[in-house]
Design a protein around this motif. Structure first.
Motif, mmCIF file in Angstrom:
data_model
loop_
_atom_site.group_PDB
_atom_site.id
_atom_site.type_symbol
_atom_site.label_atom_id
_atom_site.label_comp_id
_atom_site.label_asym_id
_atom_site.label_seq_id
_atom_site.Cartn_x
_atom_site.Cartn_y
_atom_site.Cartn_z
ATOM 1 N N PRO A 199 -26.145 85.295 30.545
ATOM 2 C CA PRO A 199 -27.288 85.160 31.460
ATOM 3 C C PRO A 199 -28.214 86.371 31.504
ATOM 4 N N ILE A 237 -25.147 84.020 40.076
ATOM 5 C CA ILE A 237 -23.936 83.421 39.515
ATOM 6 C C ILE A 237 -22.861 83.279 40.594
ATOM 7 N N VAL A 251 -18.842 79.403 35.778
ATOM 8 C CA VAL A 251 -20.254 79.056 35.931
ATOM 9 C C VAL A 251 -21.047 79.526 34.717
ATOM 10 N N TRP A 255 -22.866 77.075 31.959
ATOM 11 C CA TRP A 255 -24.303 77.241 31.691
ATOM 12 C C TRP A 255 -24.559 77.328 30.198
ATOM 13 N N SER A 256 -23.714 78.067 29.494
ATOM 14 C CA SER A 256 -23.882 78.214 28.049
ATOM 15 C C SER A 256 -23.825 76.862 27.348
ATOM 16 N N GLN A 258 -24.081 73.824 28.552
ATOM 17 C CA GLN A 258 -25.101 72.862 28.978
ATOM 18 C C GLN A 258 -26.469 73.154 28.393
ATOM 19 N N ARG A 259 -26.724 74.408 28.033
ATOM 20 C CA ARG A 259 -28.012 74.691 27.405
ATOM 21 C C ARG A 259 -27.916 74.589 25.874
ATOM 22 N N LEU A 282 -22.548 71.738 35.524
ATOM 23 C CA LEU A 282 -23.294 72.312 36.642
ATOM 24 C C LEU A 282 -24.418 71.375 37.068
ATOM 25 N N MET A 287 -28.577 75.154 37.042
ATOM 26 C CA MET A 287 -29.130 75.540 35.736
ATOM 27 C C MET A 287 -30.514 76.166 35.906
ATOM 28 N N ILE A 290 -30.248 79.821 37.375
ATOM 29 C CA ILE A 290 -29.835 80.829 36.396
ATOM 30 C C ILE A 290 -31.005 81.186 35.485
ATOM 31 N N ARG A 291 -31.795 80.192 35.120
ATOM 32 C CA ARG A 291 -32.924 80.463 34.216
ATOM 33 C C ARG A 291 -34.066 81.181 34.937
#
Length: 316
Positions: A199, A237, A251, A255-256, A258-259, A282, A287, A290-291
């Protein structure tokens, strides 16, 4: 207190390779350990806990111990060879084309396999050929090899694919600019690119380029390697983790995936091995947070500048 993992389908995500040679499990296990003596036992624990993607390297100097664990697990009928995705890497001292096949075959022997699922060029930097992993001059400076180009090394890897010894090939520790140069001229395009990403270093531009070319991105240090500033102490996070009753690590790893980025974690601790595979999807809101809400940007490993992997602590 025993750890009871509960998986949803996210943990079993696989990404399809662009050359039609199969797929790569998004949840991967790295095999560089502070104490190489634990390798066989720890890799066995990872296999028993569902990991089917193992990242190895000539430089790690423990491929033989990894191979013992993989061979025993497969021979016992607990997994088929085709279910286990094995990556290993060509080290910087073997970039000259005539050194690629011997290095590759040595890795296969140590790992006790007939083929490698993905063979990566460990870094784009060629070091002086020889048995010394880090050839240096009298002043301690690394001795680079100006007698070979990255594309020449890449052509040798393409030959391994042609011969059926290697299912796919890729690059590691590479910048977007250098990746573009290879993609522009490669006969066999990279299937995988392995980079530091978390992240605090999302590498969105490189990820978008890879998406356009069907290249899978694999993140190493997806939790920031436990360094300061600590990804796992990032308020965004930790806030999401509290809401979802997951750990900050879970988490960040969810995130990793899912992207669209596979990840590698390494641990010799059984509870962490289990925790890092216990990821769940998530919510969209998380998502987005985090972005959009994390502004810290840190690269912990300077390998992309020198070819020498070294984690360097940072401060906010």
């Amino acid at each position: 207190m025993s750890y009871e993992p509960i998986f949803d389908e996210l943990a079993d995500t696989r990404f399809t390779l662009n050359n039609g040679s199969g797929n790569l499990p998004a949840v991967g296990f790295g095999t560089l350990f502070e104490n190489p003596a634990v390798t066989t036992e720890v890799v066995t624990h990872a296999l028993q806990n569902g990991y089917r993607h193992f990242d190895c390297a000539e430089r790690f100097r423990n491929e033989e111990q990894v191979g013992i664990a993989l061979h025993a697990f497969i021979e016992a009928g607990k997994a088929r060879r085709e279910e286990v995705f094995i990556t290993t890497k060509l080290w910087n001292t073997n970039h000259r084309p005539e050194r690629v096949l011997p290095a590759f075959e040595a890795s296969c022997r140590r790992l006790q396999v007939d083929y490698i699922d993905c063979y990566l060029i460990h870094t784009p930097f060629a070091f002086q050929p020889g048995d010394d992993l880090y050839p240096r001059d009298v002043f301690g400076h690394v001795l680079y090899d100006s007698g070979v180009t990255l594309i020449e090394t890449w052509r040798a890897l393409e030959g391994l694919v042609d011969e059926g010894r290697c299912r796919s090939i890729g690059l590691s520790d590479i910048t977007l600019e250098a990746l573009k140069d290879i993609v522009a001229v490669a006969r066999i395009k990279p299937a995988v690119v392995q980079i530091e990403s978390h992240p605090y270093l999302p590498e969105w531009e490189l990820l978008e380029f890879c998406r356009q070319h069907g290249i899978i991105v694999v993140a190493f240090a997806p939790l920031g390697h436990g360094m300061a500033p600590n990804v796992l102490e990032e308020p965004v996070i930790t806030g999401i983790a509290r809401r979802l009753q997951k750990t900050p690590a879970q988490v960040a790893l969810a995130w990793s995936v899912q992207r669209g980025v596979a990840f590698l974690t390494t641990s010799a601790t059984l509870s962490h091995i289990q925790e890092n595979r216990d990821i769940s999807t998530l919510p969209h809101r998380a998502m987005q947070e985090i972005r959009q809400d994390i502004s810290t940007r840190v690269r912990f490993n300077s390998v992309v500048e020198t070819g020498v992997p070294v984690f360097i602590p940072q401060q906010k």
